[in-house]
Structure formats: C-alpha cells, structure tokens
Design a protein around this motif. Structure first.
Motif, PDB file in Angstrom:
ATOM      1  N   ILE A  17       0.792  -1.119  -0.160  1.00  0.00           N
ATOM      2  CA  ILE A  17      -0.031  -0.021   0.010  1.00  0.00           C
ATOM      3  C   ILE A  17       0.767   1.414  -0.033  1.00  0.00           C
ATOM      4  CG2 ILE A  17      -1.556   1.177   1.386  1.00  0.00           C
ATOM      5  CD1 ILE A  17      -2.721  -1.336   2.316  1.00  0.00           C
ATOM      6  N   ALA A  18       1.959   1.381   0.818  1.00  0.00           N
ATOM      7  CA  ALA A  18       2.793   2.476   0.788  1.00  0.00           C
ATOM      8  C   ALA A  18       3.624   2.432  -0.514  1.00  0.00           C
ATOM      9  CB  ALA A  18       4.054   1.979   2.014  1.00  0.00           C
ATOM     10  N   PHE A  19       3.932   1.610  -1.164  1.00  0.00           N
ATOM     11  CA  PHE A  19       4.387   1.687  -2.493  1.00  0.00           C
ATOM     12  C   PHE A  19       3.655   2.361  -3.445  1.00  0.00           C
ATOM     13  CE2 PHE A  19       5.430  -0.152  -6.658  1.00  0.00           C
ATOM     14  CZ  PHE A  19       6.636   0.387  -6.776  1.00  0.00           C
ATOM     15  N   LEU A  20       2.232   1.925  -3.520  1.00  0.00           N
ATOM     16  CA  LEU A  20       1.244   2.414  -4.490  1.00  0.00           C
ATOM     17  C   LEU A  20       1.048   3.708  -4.040  1.00  0.00           C
ATOM     18  CD1 LEU A  20      -1.168  -0.730  -4.729  1.00  0.00           C
ATOM     19  CD2 LEU A  20       0.353   0.024  -6.345  1.00  0.00           C
ATOM     20  N   LEU A  21       0.875   4.207  -2.785  1.00  0.00           N
ATOM     21  CA  LEU A  21       0.633   5.686  -2.493  1.00  0.00           C
ATOM     22  C   LEU A  21       1.867   6.351  -3.049  1.00  0.00           C
ATOM     23  CD1 LEU A  21      -0.627   5.558   1.108  1.00  0.00           C
ATOM     24  CD2 LEU A  21      -1.925   6.367  -0.960  1.00  0.00           C
ATOM     25  N   LEU A  22       3.132   5.870  -2.669  1.00  0.00           N
ATOM     26  CA  LEU A  22       4.322   6.580  -3.277  1.00  0.00           C
ATOM     27  C   LEU A  22       4.041   6.718  -4.864  1.00  0.00           C
ATOM     28  CD1 LEU A  22       7.281   7.883  -2.692  1.00  0.00           C
ATOM     29  CD2 LEU A  22       8.018   5.575  -3.144  1.00  0.00           C
ATOM     30  N   CYS A  23       3.910   5.576  -5.751  1.00  0.00           N
ATOM     31  CA  CYS A  23       3.643   5.818  -6.899  1.00  0.00           C
ATOM     32  C   CYS A  23       2.746   6.781  -7.191  1.00  0.00           C
ATOM     33  CB  CYS A  23       3.547   4.369  -7.532  1.00  0.00           C
ATOM     34  SG  CYS A  23       4.753   3.259  -7.497  1.00  0.00           S
TER      35      CYS A  23
END
Length: 192
Positions: A17-23
């Motif tokens: 989820i953190a990676f998707l938010l960062l992207c």
C-alpha cells in the motif's frame, strides 16, 4: 486458565500500500521547473574562421565589479546595490548625449523604422569569493534596468508594457533596447 492472545493486525500488505501511494503521488505531483538567467551566448566560431578581436570604444563599456566582500563598483565609483539599476539605465539611455556615455547608432528596425540604438555593453566581473546572493542581486538589478528601459520604450511607442505586447512588437523593442551583458571569468583578487 491460559493466557489470552491479543489479536494482531495483518501487516503483510502495508508495504504494498505504501509503495502504491508513493507511485500515485510521484505521478500526480508536478515538479516546479527552475529557470536560469536569460543570457544570449555567442555563436560557436567555425574552425576555418580566424577569430577577430572586436574593438569597442571605451565609452561604450561599463564594468561592474563585485569583490570578495560583496562590494560593488560600477565604472569607477563604488555603489550600493540599490543605486545600480539607475546607474545602468542612465548609462544605456544616455539622455543628454554625454560624450562619456555610450554612443548611439541609428539602426533600421523592421516594422518600426530608424531608431538610435545604444552601443552600450555591461561587463560583469566578479571575484571567486563573491557570494552567490550578491552575484544574483547584481544580475537582477542589471536585468531590471533593461526591463524598465524596455517598458518605457513600449509605453511611449505602443501604449502598453513590454510583457503585454505581441511577439512582433516585443522583437522591435528588443532590437531598440538590446540586452548586452558580458560576463568575465571570475578572478582571485585576493591572491597575488
């Protein structure tokens, strides 16, 4: 009786989820583009052409120096940064045809006609120890002086500020009030 277990939160997907938010934020955020100082560089000489030294009349050049202590010298007199813009405007416009200030050459400007264009050149020289803040402040004052001269010319001849003119009229103003700023390589004045 046995100990009761506390339920734990399943954290296996939080990294995803953190990676998707960062992207998401990287793709949707706009980065501010920084603009540099507007300078016209001379064209690259042909290898076959021999370089010729251009002789300029001494009266057509004002040397603006910034020393390592950020003190300013324009021509032969020390100035405060607040006085530089007016000094440059007077130098370039030469309103009283002073023989110590730059000469004017009648030039045919397409779409406007004959206009006496100043041959003035501003030569900026600074020390290697000059602070970046002082250097940028001097650059800003030089460009501000030219922009004010262009606004005055635009208002007098076209009834509008330079920024509000069409591209053709802006070209006329740029031809009438050229921005001739030369920068010399920084020097070490403290060393002998």
């Amino acid at each position: 009786m046995g100990k009761k277990k506390t339920p734990a939160i399943n954290s296996s997907s939080t990294a995803d989820i953190a990676f998707l938010l960062l992207c998401y934020f990287l793709m949707t955020t706009t980065m501010g583009s920084q603009t540099g100082l507007n300078r016209r560089l001379p064209p690259m000489p042909d290898k076959e052409d021999q370089q010729q030294d251009i002789k300029l009349n001494r009266r057509n050049i004002i040397i603006v120096r910034i020393n390592s202590n950020d003190r300013l010298l324009a021509g032969s007199e020390p100035l405060d940064i607040s006085q530089l813009k007016d000094k440059i405007k007077e130098f370039l416009s030469n309103p009283a045809n002073d023989p110590s200030l730059p000469e004017k050459e009648p030039k045919h400007i397409e779409g406007f006609g004959e206009y006496p264009v100043s041959k003035g050149v501003i030569s900026l020289q600074n020390d290697r120890g000059t602070s970046y803040r002082a250097y940028i402040a001097v650059q800003n004052e030089l460009v501000k002086a030219i922009n004010e001269l262009r606004d005055e010319f635009s208002s007098k001849n076209f009834g509008k500020k330079f920024a509000n003119l069409s591209e053709e009229k802006q070209k006329i103003v740029k031809d009438a009030i050229p921005q001739n700023i030369s920068e010399a390589e920084p020097k070490d004045t403290g060393k002998k």
